[in-house]
Scaffold this active site. Structure first.
Site, mmCIF file in Angstrom:
data_model
loop_
_atom_site.group_PDB
_atom_site.id
_atom_site.type_symbol
_atom_site.label_atom_id
_atom_site.label_comp_id
_atom_site.label_asym_id
_atom_site.label_seq_id
_atom_site.Cartn_x
_atom_site.Cartn_y
_atom_site.Cartn_z
ATOM 1 N N HIS A 1 -17.238 -2.569 -6.514
ATOM 2 C CA HIS A 1 -17.089 -3.215 -5.297
ATOM 3 C C HIS A 1 -16.628 -3.177 -4.566
ATOM 4 C CE1 HIS A 1 -14.263 -6.660 -4.239
ATOM 5 N NE2 HIS A 1 -13.238 -5.624 -3.466
ATOM 6 N N LYS B 1 -3.069 -4.914 7.126
ATOM 7 C CA LYS B 1 -3.062 -5.798 5.977
ATOM 8 C C LYS B 1 -1.179 -5.970 5.620
ATOM 9 C CE LYS B 1 -3.429 -5.797 1.008
ATOM 10 N NZ LYS B 1 -3.786 -6.129 -0.331
ATOM 11 N N LYS C 1 0.924 -7.308 -5.214
ATOM 12 C CA LYS C 1 0.005 -7.679 -6.122
ATOM 13 C C LYS C 1 -0.377 -7.263 -7.341
ATOM 14 C CE LYS C 1 -3.301 -10.892 -4.422
ATOM 15 N NZ LYS C 1 -4.258 -11.868 -4.170
ATOM 16 N N GLU D 1 -0.098 -16.493 -0.218
ATOM 17 C CA GLU D 1 -1.411 -16.384 -0.251
ATOM 18 C C GLU D 1 -1.902 -17.992 0.219
ATOM 19 O OE1 GLU D 1 -4.646 -14.369 -1.523
ATOM 20 O OE2 GLU D 1 -3.622 -14.225 -3.336
ATOM 21 N N ARG E 1 -3.802 -15.123 4.586
ATOM 22 C CA ARG E 1 -4.143 -13.717 3.776
ATOM 23 C C ARG E 1 -5.590 -14.199 3.266
ATOM 24 N NH1 ARG E 1 -0.316 -11.427 -0.565
ATOM 25 N NH2 ARG E 1 -1.251 -9.648 -1.228
ATOM 26 N N ASN F 1 -10.580 -11.846 2.812
ATOM 27 C CA ASN F 1 -12.217 -11.984 1.686
ATOM 28 C C ASN F 1 -12.910 -12.007 2.370
ATOM 29 O OD1 ASN F 1 -10.140 -12.079 -0.543
ATOM 30 N ND2 ASN F 1 -10.064 -14.380 -0.490
ATOM 31 N N HIS G 1 -18.190 -11.720 -4.230
ATOM 32 C CA HIS G 1 -17.611 -11.505 -5.873
ATOM 33 C C HIS G 1 -19.205 -12.254 -6.189
ATOM 34 C CE1 HIS G 1 -13.727 -11.705 -4.589
ATOM 35 N NE2 HIS G 1 -13.664 -10.404 -5.643
ATOM 36 N N HIS H 1 -16.661 -11.046 0.865
ATOM 37 C CA HIS H 1 -15.774 -11.289 -0.663
ATOM 38 C C HIS H 1 -15.824 -12.023 -1.564
ATOM 39 C CE1 HIS H 1 -13.122 -8.188 0.035
ATOM 40 N NE2 HIS H 1 -12.856 -7.734 -0.537
ATOM 41 N N ARG I 1 12.635 -7.873 -18.165
ATOM 42 C CA ARG I 1 12.531 -8.671 -17.023
ATOM 43 C C ARG I 1 12.330 -8.219 -14.516
ATOM 44 N NH1 ARG I 1 16.100 -11.500 -20.117
ATOM 45 N NH2 ARG I 1 15.261 -12.771 -21.117
ATOM 46 N N GLU J 1 -13.559 -1.423 2.583
ATOM 47 C CA GLU J 1 -12.581 -1.950 2.808
ATOM 48 C C GLU J 1 -11.604 -1.855 4.692
ATOM 49 O OE1 GLU J 1 -11.498 -4.524 0.908
ATOM 50 O OE2 GLU J 1 -12.392 -4.105 -1.154
HETATM 51 N N1 LIG Z 1 -3.263 -5.494 -6.741
HETATM 52 C C1 LIG Z 1 -4.082 -5.490 -5.573
HETATM 53 O O1 LIG Z 1 -3.513 -6.321 -4.401
HETATM 54 C C2 LIG Z 1 -5.694 -5.071 -5.236
HETATM 55 C C3 LIG Z 1 -6.172 -5.588 -4.061
HETATM 56 C C4 LIG Z 1 -8.002 -4.508 -4.696
HETATM 57 C C5 LIG Z 1 -8.113 -3.373 -5.535
HETATM 58 N N2 LIG Z 1 -7.409 -3.989 -6.482
HETATM 59 C C6 LIG Z 1 -7.618 -3.691 -8.148
HETATM 60 O O2 LIG Z 1 -8.094 -2.539 -7.604
HETATM 61 C C7 LIG Z 1 -8.596 -2.157 -9.220
HETATM 62 C C8 LIG Z 1 -9.797 -0.860 -8.211
HETATM 63 O O3 LIG Z 1 -9.256 0.255 -8.289
HETATM 64 P P1 LIG Z 1 -9.214 2.050 -7.685
HETATM 65 O O4 LIG Z 1 -11.305 1.298 -6.830
HETATM 66 O O5 LIG Z 1 -8.887 2.393 -7.092
HETATM 67 O O6 LIG Z 1 -10.132 2.011 -9.198
HETATM 68 P P2 LIG Z 1 -9.733 2.753 -10.347
HETATM 69 O O7 LIG Z 1 -8.092 3.095 -10.234
HETATM 70 O O8 LIG Z 1 -10.494 2.604 -11.617
HETATM 71 O O9 LIG Z 1 -9.800 4.373 -9.408
HETATM 72 C C9 LIG Z 1 -11.665 5.129 -9.934
HETATM 73 C C10 LIG Z 1 -12.528 6.051 -10.109
HETATM 74 O O10 LIG Z 1 -11.175 7.265 -9.864
HETATM 75 C C11 LIG Z 1 -10.561 7.719 -10.633
HETATM 76 N N3 LIG Z 1 -9.382 8.683 -9.710
HETATM 77 C C12 LIG Z 1 -8.528 8.077 -8.790
HETATM 78 N N4 LIG Z 1 -8.398 8.944 -8.310
HETATM 79 C C13 LIG Z 1 -8.138 9.907 -8.445
HETATM 80 C C14 LIG Z 1 -8.528 10.732 -7.597
HETATM 81 N N5 LIG Z 1 -7.545 11.542 -6.521
HETATM 82 N N6 LIG Z 1 -9.317 11.894 -7.731
HETATM 83 C C15 LIG Z 1 -10.611 11.712 -9.293
HETATM 84 N N7 LIG Z 1 -10.920 10.289 -9.287
HETATM 85 C C16 LIG Z 1 -9.586 9.553 -9.365
HETATM 86 C C17 LIG Z 1 -10.170 7.052 -11.623
HETATM 87 O O11 LIG Z 1 -9.974 7.789 -12.684
HETATM 88 C C18 LIG Z 1 -11.025 6.069 -11.447
HETATM 89 O O12 LIG Z 1 -12.574 6.628 -12.526
HETATM 90 C C19 LIG Z 1 -9.287 -3.322 -9.454
HETATM 91 O O13 LIG Z 1 -8.756 -3.577 -10.578
HETATM 92 C C20 LIG Z 1 -8.949 -4.252 -8.284
HETATM 93 O O14 LIG Z 1 -9.226 -5.770 -9.407
HETATM 94 C C21 LIG Z 1 -5.930 -4.979 -6.920
#
Ligand SMILES: NC(=O)c1ccc[n+]([C@@H]2O[C@H](COP(=O)([O-])OP(=O)(O)OC[C@H]3O[C@@H](n4cnc5c(N)ncnc54)[C@H](O)[C@@H]3O)[C@@H](O)[C@H]2O)c1
Length: 365
Positions: free
Chosen positions: A267, A229, A145, A239, A243, A247, A254, A250, A123, A187
């Site tokens: 993205h 942020k 999030k 939200e 917040r 977007n 999207h 976005h 939990r 971003e």
């Molecule tokens: N929680 C939130 O508020 C929030 C906000 C925006 C996005 N997200 C989520 O984040 C995700 C996207 O994150 P991302 O763009 O970091 O993608 P990711 O985590 O898939 O990383 C992108 C790629 O880079 C590689 N990688 C990561 N760090 C590395 C490094 N230092 N050196 C070499 N390779 C590396 C990973 O293995 C992957 O192949 C999505 O799922 C999205 O929904 C969440």
């Protein structure tokens, strides 16, 4: 090292940003060890673990062999219930108790999965984020999030579960793929576009250094982005209002991603195209002028981001927009702007105006 505090209703947390933060002798590693006095489990992926798990172990003052970890395959396709289950089993296997900790070492996928596992195991247990992509540093690790994807759609399951500490070591970005790095920059430009004309100018004046990943410049842009942020999240944790400004670009982005079935564009790339479309819609509605769109387009292009939308019919893109919860019979909701740094929520935008922007494809004369 930059340090900033994210103020949330229940409990705030610090974000540490800089070069060499995983250096065992540094102040950041000391702070990290202070957060992790007992048992922990590191969650990482197959790209990141071979590069940085050893460094993290050293920062924690442990050998890699004695640091429990679970390494998932990398990529969005693995942000699933199955990976979530694997992390929970690893937590139980490592004997984690309520006062132990999960550490996410990776990009947004790992941060979202590990965060949701931390929110659920017994939990809720403590959680530390060590983001290793630019997107994770400036976006997903700030705001609390967490979540995962279902077959029916992205991020359909999740929880608000803030970390105890975020440690963003800029040095880890040196191994990040160039396209992933640029996608994170979209971003960063977004924060400047919605709230900070001075930051926009600062970015535009440092394009070469940003593209060369100059550590001091990158550390600064991560810090300013996190500050923006964090400020918005502190004002609107759940939200309800402000917040939504995050977007910007976005709704268009999207729709493009969905039409492409999440293949072909990252993205951040879709958001770059979407921000320019939002700027052009603002122009059409008489809220902003063409010079602002042109400056945005120039900055995005200088940072190597796409600005021309892919060939998709306007009707296809309008479909998901019409299904948006905030859409009414009178029109659609968009985050638009009055110019650089001045975003606002606009309701009831006529579908015809949106269609006209979507039909505009080629570069302007
Ligand atoms: N929680 C939130 O508020 C929030 C906000 C925006 C996005 N997200 C989520 O984040 C995700 C996207 O994150 P991302 O763009 O970091 O993608 P990711 O985590 O898939 O990383 C992108 C790629 O880079 C590689 N990688 C990561 N760090 C590395 C490094 N230092 N050196 C070499 N390779 C590396 C990973 O293995 C992957 O192949 C999505 O799922 C999205 O929904 C969440």
């Amino acid at each position: 090292m930059h340090r900033l505090e994210v103020a949330l209703a229940e409990r705030g947390y610090p974000i540490l940003i800089g070069s060499g933060l995983l250096d065992p002798d540094g102040e950041a590693a000391q702070t990290l060890r202070g957060e992790v006095p007992g048992r922990c489990l590191v969650v990482s992926d197959a790209q990141v673990a071979p590069r940085y798990l050893g460094r993290l172990a050293a920062a924690l003052g442990r050998s890699q062999a004695e640091l429990p970890n679970v390494v998932l395959p990398s990529g969005e396709a693995h942000k699933t219930l199955a990976s979530f289950g694997q992390i929970l089993d690893a937590c139980a296997g490592a004997g984690l108790r309520r006062d132990d900790l999960l550490i996410a070492l990776g990009g947004g996928v790992i941060g979202d999965l590990a965060g949701f596992a931390a929110a659920s195991y017994m939990r809720g247990i403590g959680f530390v984020q060590i983001p290793t992509t630019l997107l994770a540093m400036v976006d997903s690790s700030v705001g609390g999030k967490t979540g995962l994807n279902l077959g029916a759609g992205k991020n359909l399951v999740g929880a608000f579960w803030p970390p105890r500490l975020v440690l963003a070591d800029i040095d880890t970005l040196s191994t990040l793929d160039a396209r992933e790095y640029r996608a994170g920059l979209a971003e960063v430009v977004k924060y400047a576009a919605i709230a900070d004309p001075g930051f926009f100018d600062w970015l535009a004046a440092r394009v070469a250094l940003i593209n060369a990943r100059d550590p001091a410049v990158v550390a600064r842009l991560v810090e300013v982005s996190c500050r923006h942020k964090a400020a918005i999240v502190a004002r609107d944790e759940r939200e309800q209002g402000d917040r939504a400004l995050l977007n910007f670009g976005h709704t268009f982005g999207h729709a493009i991603e969905a039409a492409l079935d999440y293949k072909g564009l990252l993205h951040g790339e879709a958001v770059a195209i979407g921000m320019l479309q939002a700027a052009r819609l603002s122009e059409r509605l008489g809220l902003a002028n063409a010079a602002d769109s042109a400056r945005l387009e120039a900055l995005l292009q200088a940072l190597g981001l796409p600005t021309t939308p892919p060939q998709i019919t306007p009707e296809r893109l309008l479909e998901p927009m019409a299904l948006d919860k905030k859409a009414t019979r009178k029109g659609l909701r968009f985050i638009l702007w009055h110019g650089i740094g001045q975003a606002r929520i606009v309701d009831e935008v006529a579908v015809g105006e949106v269609r006209a922007v979507l039909a505009e494809r080629g570069p302007r004369a």
